[in-house]
Design an enzyme around this catalytic site. Structure first.
Site, short mmCIF file in Angstrom:
data_model
loop_
_atom_site.label_atom_id
_atom_site.label_comp_id
_atom_site.label_asym_id
_atom_site.label_seq_id
_atom_site.Cartn_x
_atom_site.Cartn_y
_atom_site.Cartn_z
N SER A 1 0.71 -1.23 0.07
CA SER A 1 0.06 0.17 0.07
C SER A 1 0.93 1.28 0.08
CB SER A 1 -0.91 -0.15 1.48
OG SER A 1 -1.72 -1.24 1.15
N1 SAH Z 1 -0.62 -4.64 3.83
C1 SAH Z 1 0.00 -5.45 2.66
C2 SAH Z 1 -1.06 -5.15 1.60
C3 SAH Z 1 -0.77 -6.29 0.66
S1 SAH Z 1 -2.07 -6.35 -0.66
C4 SAH Z 1 1.28 -4.55 2.27
O1 SAH Z 1 1.03 -3.30 2.38
O2 SAH Z 1 2.12 -5.11 1.77
C5 SAH Z 1 -3.24 -7.47 0.08
C6 SAH Z 1 -2.87 -8.72 0.68
O3 SAH Z 1 -3.95 -9.41 1.02
C7 SAH Z 1 -2.17 -9.72 -0.47
O4 SAH Z 1 -1.00 -10.21 -0.09
C8 SAH Z 1 -3.19 -10.82 -0.62
O5 SAH Z 1 -2.48 -12.20 -0.99
C9 SAH Z 1 -3.80 -10.79 0.97
N2 SAH Z 1 -5.10 -11.54 0.92
C10 SAH Z 1 -6.22 -11.22 0.00
N3 SAH Z 1 -7.31 -12.04 0.52
C11 SAH Z 1 -6.91 -12.61 1.57
C12 SAH Z 1 -7.43 -13.52 2.48
N4 SAH Z 1 -8.74 -13.97 2.50
N5 SAH Z 1 -6.66 -13.97 3.62
C13 SAH Z 1 -5.51 -13.66 3.89
N6 SAH Z 1 -4.90 -13.11 2.75
C14 SAH Z 1 -5.39 -12.38 1.71
#
Ligand code: SAH
Length: 215
Positions: A63
Site C-alpha cells: 500500500s
Molecule cells: N498490507 C499489505 C497489503 C498487501 S495487498 C502490504 O502493504 O504489503 C493485500 C494482501 O491480502 C495480499 O497479499 C493478498 O494475498 C492478501 N489476501 C487477500 N485475500 C486474503 C485472505 N482471504 N486471507 C489472507 N490474505 C488475503
C-alpha cells in the site's frame, strides 16, 4: 546508500504523512523508523518511499505510505494491544503494527508472500509477530478476541468471523466496496453493538475467501 533511504523516509513522513494530516506521533515515529525499502523488490527500491503503491508479485501490492499511516492511525493503538491483520503481503504494514502494539497476528493466503514477509520480519527481530497461511476471512480464532483488526484487502462486506473476534470496545478498519473501489470503514464494537463510520475512498486488491470475494 543507507543515508539516501533515511533521507527519503524522512521526506515521506513530512511531505506525505504529516502534511496530509497524520497526527499520531507514534505512527509518524514508526514510519520514520521502519525501512520500507527492504519490503519491496530490489529493482523497485528507489521508488519505495514514493507516494503510490508498488507491485510485490502475485498480482498484489504494498500500500501507498499515506494509506498505511491513515489505517494505522485509525486503530488508535497505545502499545498494549493484540492486533489481527488480514493480508500480510509484503509485511511492511505488519512491521508498523509490531512497532505500535504488543502482539500482531497476521494471516496471508499466498504462501510465497507469507514466506518472504516472515523472513524479513524475523530478520528484523520482530518477535511479537505471528503469521499463518490461511483464508483470513475466517480470522484467527485461537487467539481471539483482538483489541484491533486491520484488513488490508478490499472486501465486499465486513466478514462475520472478524466481527465475532473483535473484543468489546475494539475497532476494525477495513476497505469495503466493489472490486474497483472501496470505502475505508471503521467498525466499532461497544457493549456488543456494532457501529460503522466511513472515512474515505480507497482502492485495494481483492479480499479473496469464504467471507470475501470468491475465487
Ligand atoms: N498490507 C499489505 C497489503 C498487501 S495487498 C502490504 O502493504 O504489503 C493485500 C494482501 O491480502 C495480499 O497479499 C493478498 O494475498 C492478501 N489476501 C487477500 N485475500 C486474503 C485472505 N482471504 N486471507 C489472507 N490474505 C488475503
Amino acid at each position: 546508500m543507507p543515508d539516501q533511504f533515511r533521507i527519503a523516509r524522512e521526506r515521506m513522513v513530512s511531505q506525505q504523512l504529516a502534511a496530509r494530516g497524520i497526527r499520531d506521533e507514534r505512527v509518524l515515529a514508526a514510519m520514520s523508523k521502519v525501512p520500507r525499502h527492504l519490503f519491496v523488490d530490489e529493482a523497485l527500491r528507489d521508488q519505495s518511499y514514493s507516494d503510490f503503491p508498488l507491485p510485490i508479485g502475485h498480482g498484489q501490492t504494498i500500500s501507498q505510505p499515506y494509506i498505511v499511516a491513515l489505517m494505522t492511525e485509525l486503530l488508535g493503538l497505545q502499545g498494549h494491544e493484540k492486533v489481527l491483520e488480514i493480508g500480510t503481503g509484503s509485511g511492511y504494514q505488519t512491521a508498523i503494527l509490531a512497532e505500535l502494539s504488543r502482539f500482531v497476528y497476521s494471516v496471508e493466503r499466498i504462501s510465497a508472500l507469507l514466506f518472504r514477509a516472515k523472513t524479513i520480519l524475523h530478520g528484523m527481530g520482530y518477535s511479537n509477530v505471528h503469521i499463518k497461511l490461511d483464508d483470513g476471512t475466517w480470522g484467527w480464532r485461537e487467539n481471539a478476541p483482538y483489541d484491533a483488526i486491520l484488513v488490508t484487502a478490499g472486501a465486499p462486506y465486513v466478514p462475520e468471523p472478524l466481527l465475532e473476534q473483535l473484543a468489546d470496545s475494539a475497532v476494525m478498519v477495513i476497505p469495503v466496496g466493489d472490486e474497483f473501489s472501496q470505502t475505508l470503514v471503521r467498525v466499532h464494537k461497544s457493549a456488543g453493538r456494532i457501529t460503522q463510520e466511513t472515512i474515505t475512498g480507497v482502492r485495494f486488491v481483492k479480499l479473496v475467501g469464504e467471507h470475501g470475494w470468491r475465487e
